[in-house]
Design a protein around this motif. Structure first.
Motif, PDB file in Angstrom:
ATOM      1  N   PRO A 175      -1.661   1.715   2.503  1.00 38.61           N
ATOM      2  CA  PRO A 175      -1.338   0.116   1.944  1.00 38.61           C
ATOM      3  C   PRO A 175      -0.588  -0.103   0.242  1.00 38.61           C
ATOM      4  O   PRO A 175      -0.390  -0.832  -0.118  1.00 38.61           O
ATOM      5  CB  PRO A 175      -2.619  -1.020   2.483  1.00 38.61           C
ATOM      6  N   LEU A 213      -5.463  -8.067   0.932  1.00 40.81           N
ATOM      7  CA  LEU A 213      -4.757  -7.222   1.562  1.00 40.81           C
ATOM      8  C   LEU A 213      -5.094  -7.644   3.439  1.00 40.81           C
ATOM      9  O   LEU A 213      -3.922  -7.460   4.560  1.00 40.81           O
ATOM     10  CB  LEU A 213      -4.787  -5.973   1.449  1.00 40.81           C
ATOM     11  N   TYR A 214      -6.447  -7.494   3.657  1.00 38.77           N
ATOM     12  CA  TYR A 214      -6.998  -7.973   5.298  1.00 38.77           C
ATOM     13  C   TYR A 214      -6.437  -9.288   5.383  1.00 38.77           C
ATOM     14  O   TYR A 214      -6.059  -9.603   6.746  1.00 38.77           O
ATOM     15  CB  TYR A 214      -8.230  -8.044   5.153  1.00 38.77           C
TER      16      TYR A 214
END
Length: 171
Positions: free
Chosen positions: A111, A38-39
């Protein structure tokens, strides 16, 4: 998303649990590499926007899956000046950040999209992927505004999410 940005620079804050409270990496505890992926996706988006000339400040914080740590993070000047907050992902952390975002009028993007209608009544908390109910309402409002008549054909996949949306659209 409301009021973006406050100046010529987009101040983006990412809050994710990269370690637990004792400093051990989440991935070493058996969790997937979701947080890292995700990052990395967020970083790739930031690089792409910067290449297009958008000015962005990216500030990353480790929530450590600790609400006390998260409360400390929410007092950080970078967070207080943020144009957008992405994360955290866990429900208890998300509730805390959502309440903060509503009070500070800072858009908070969760998210994950498995929270259903959880943020439906908030003004500054958003799901990355809107709920089926929100999508259905938007489709119906758009179709009514188009004034195409009373019968419209809409195609959808066989996924549970799409089938639920088809059911809501029929209603």
């Amino acid at each position: 998303v409301k009021g973006l940005p406050k100046d010529q620079t987009l101040d983006l804050v990412v809050i994710l649990p990269f370690t637990n409270g004792s400093g051990q990496a989440i991935s070493s505890l058996g969790a997937t590499d979701f947080m890292l992926e995700l990052y990395q996706g967020i970083e790739a988006g930031v690089k792409q926007l910067k290449a297009q000339g958008v000015q962005i400040n990216l500030n990353t914080f480790d929530s450590k899956r600790d609400l006390n740590q998260l409360n400390t993070i929410l007092k950080d000047p970078a967070v207080l000046a943020a144009d957008v907050i992405i994360g955290p992902i866990y429900p208890d952390e998300s509730d805390l950040v959502s309440a903060f975002a509503e009070a500070q009028k800072i858009p908070f993007i969760h998210p994950l999209s498995n929270l259903g209608e959880r943020f439906e009544q908030t003004e500054y908390s958003y799901l990355f992927r809107p709920s089926v109910a929100s999508l259905s309402k938007g489709i119906v409002a758009s179709l009514k505004a188009q004034n195409w008549g009373k019968s419209v054909a809409i195609a959808y996949s066989g996924s549970a999410r799409d089938e639920r949306m088809a059911q809501l659209l029929q209603e």
